[in-house]
Design an enzyme around this catalytic site. Structure first.
Site, PDB file in Angstrom:
ATOM      1  N   HIS A 151       2.805 -11.587  14.032  1.00 15.60           N
ATOM      2  CA  HIS A 151       4.067 -12.153  15.542  1.00 15.60           C
ATOM      3  C   HIS A 151       3.640 -13.331  15.575  1.00 15.60           C
ATOM      4  O   HIS A 151       4.356 -14.111  15.755  1.00 15.60           O
ATOM      5  CB  HIS A 151       4.425 -11.285  16.316  1.00 15.60           C
ATOM      6  CG  HIS A 151       5.540 -10.872  16.602  1.00 15.60           C
ATOM      7  ND1 HIS A 151       6.140 -11.928  16.352  1.00 15.60           N
ATOM      8  CD2 HIS A 151       6.116 -10.130  17.501  1.00 15.60           C
ATOM      9  CE1 HIS A 151       7.559 -11.608  16.638  1.00 15.60           C
ATOM     10  NE2 HIS A 151       7.265  -9.907  17.780  1.00 15.60           N
ATOM     11  N   THR A 157       0.606  -1.316   0.472  1.00 20.46           N
ATOM     12  CA  THR A 157      -0.414   0.194   0.008  1.00 20.46           C
ATOM     13  C   THR A 157       0.721   1.418  -0.141  1.00 20.46           C
ATOM     14  O   THR A 157       1.933   1.143   0.919  1.00 20.46           O
ATOM     15  CB  THR A 157      -0.751  -0.153   0.864  1.00 20.46           C
ATOM     16  OG1 THR A 157      -1.661   0.829   1.405  1.00 20.46           O
ATOM     17  CG2 THR A 157       0.145   0.626   2.488  1.00 20.46           C
TER      18      THR A 157
END
Length: 428
Positions: A399, A347
């Protein structure tokens, strides 16, 4: 004979759609393949064309209704509007067929009277008359001058695809400078006068509601963390400056930054496959292909068309695909298949002036790269302070499956590829 108009078969991933607006009302004449109504899904707006020419006899469902595949929308009386135009109607220069059929039987215009009409007005109406109904809608939505679009149909008639191709080509060209005296657009709900404290409540569109749902879902189900780095784009700028004219002449599209970033990300994804993976239940799915989503901002909201097999695409292929995506996204003609899938997303908030941000992962993907504004800044190179075009880049990642070490090294690999583009050719 009456013909039923029904909701087309929706994709398997779409349960229903919302009826946005009718372009015809009962009693109106309709032509075959003319767009009757727009249906909004979670991702795209679908057009429902007339299966035959005739008169729209009855509308079964109103605006805002939730519909499913095969549901009855309207009924058309076949052939009722297909008769010959009234005498004298052909003498009106530039008149469109629907306008002629809708004119009262006594409203005939002689050739002499038509010839006396203002030439400028006739030229303008002639340009509008050459637009197909679907093309007219796209022209109005994107504020395009119909005279600027070359028609490929009979007698120069402009089709919807002509307008979409024009928008795609316009997107590939440098953005035109806005006039200094152009008035600022007025946002919905802006008070008409000072001292007026009004409010406006409008329902979310399906796309906006879906975006909100996906963003909240990503933050609630993933352990999101963002790492940053900065890139010196001097080498990329020099390469673009050296070959931009030759590149555009050979491929018909400008050499932009997105192709460099896409290629750099692909090289990094190959080195760190967990960034290209996704979580399904208790399993990690490692994708051995590289489908890179490119976020595109539209008036309806943010959509993410996907570059399939980006590792096999050339710089020219990537630039052409992105330009085509942007044009179709603004015109509302992008397909569901082009928005489905993807293993990684890029993006670019820099086009709006963003200097730094933390993008949200496009679930079920596990990472997203954020590009930002290029800004000249002093940096130290070989012991000397020099001014270089710098960009901050951000990687937001899940994560749960991507460790900090991998995320940081992914960004370092992207940085190295962009600061020394030869690495992408040599794959080192």
């Amino acid at each position: 004979m009456t013909i039923e108009v029904r909701v087309p078969q929706l994709p398997e991933s779409v349960a229903d759609a919302t009826l946005v607006s009718w372009h015809k009302k009962p009693g109106d004449a309709v032509a075959r393949d003319e767009n009757l109504v727009d249906l909004e899904t979670d991702k795209v707006v679908l057009e429902v064309p007339a299966p035959t020419g005739g008169i729209l006899k009855e509308i079964k469902l109103g605006d805002g209704t939730t519909v499913t595949s095969g549901q009855l929308l309207a009924v058309i009386e076949e052939g009722s509007a297909l008769g010959a135009p009234p005498p004298g109607a052909a003498a009106v220069p530039g008149a469109s067929a629907p306008a002629i059929m809708a004119a009262p039987s006594g409203a005939t215009v002689s050739a002499k009277e038509a010839a006396k009409s203002d030439g400028v007005g006739a030229a303008a109406s002639g340009a509008a008359a050459k637009l197909s109904p679907a093309a007219k809608r796209v022209v109005e939505e994107n504020k395009v001058d119909p005279k600027a679009v070359a028609g490929s149909g009979r007698d120069g008639r402009v089709s919807k695809s002509d307008v979409v191709n024009y928008l795609s080509a316009k997107d590939a060209a440098p953005a035109a400078k806005a006039p200094s005296g152009a008035p600022a657009s007025k946002a919905p709900g802006t008070p008409a006068a000072r001292g007026v404290r009004s409010e406006q409540r409008v329902p979310m569109t399906r796309l906006r509601a879906r975006i909100a749902e996906r963003m909240v879902q990503a933050q609630a189900t993933q352990a999101l963390l963002t790492s940053f780095n900065e890139v010196d784009l001097q080498a990329v700028n020099e390469l673009r400056g050296r070959y931009k004219d030759l590149f555009e002449k050979q491929y018909g599209v400008k050499l932009g930054f997105m192709s460099f970033f896409t290629k750099a990300c692909v090289e990094a994804l190959k080195k760190f496959p967990s960034v290209n993976a996704s979580v399904e239940g208790n399993d990690i799915v490692y994708h051995e292909y590289f489908d890179v989503g490119v976020a595109v901002s539209t008036d309806r909201g943010l959509i993410v068309p996907v570059l399939r097999d980006a590792d096999q695409s050339s710089f020219a292929d990537i630039e052409k695909s992105i330009a085509a995506f942007a044009g179709r996204a603004r015109a509302g003609t992008i397909t569901m298949e082009e928005l489905t899938g993807g293993t990684f997303t890029i993006t670019n908030g820099g086009v709006f002036g963003s200097l730094l941000s933390t993008p949200i992962v496009n679930a079920p993907q596990s990472a997203i790269l954020g590009m930002h504004k290029i800004q000249d800044r002093p940096v130290v190179v070989d012991g000397q302070v020099v001014v270089r075009p710098m960009m901050y880049i951000a990687l937001t990642y899940d994560h749960r499956i991507i460790d900090g070490r991998e995320a940081v090294q992914f960004l370092v690999t992207v940085k190295q590829c962009l600061e020394d583009p030869a690495r992408m050719v040599l794959r080192i």
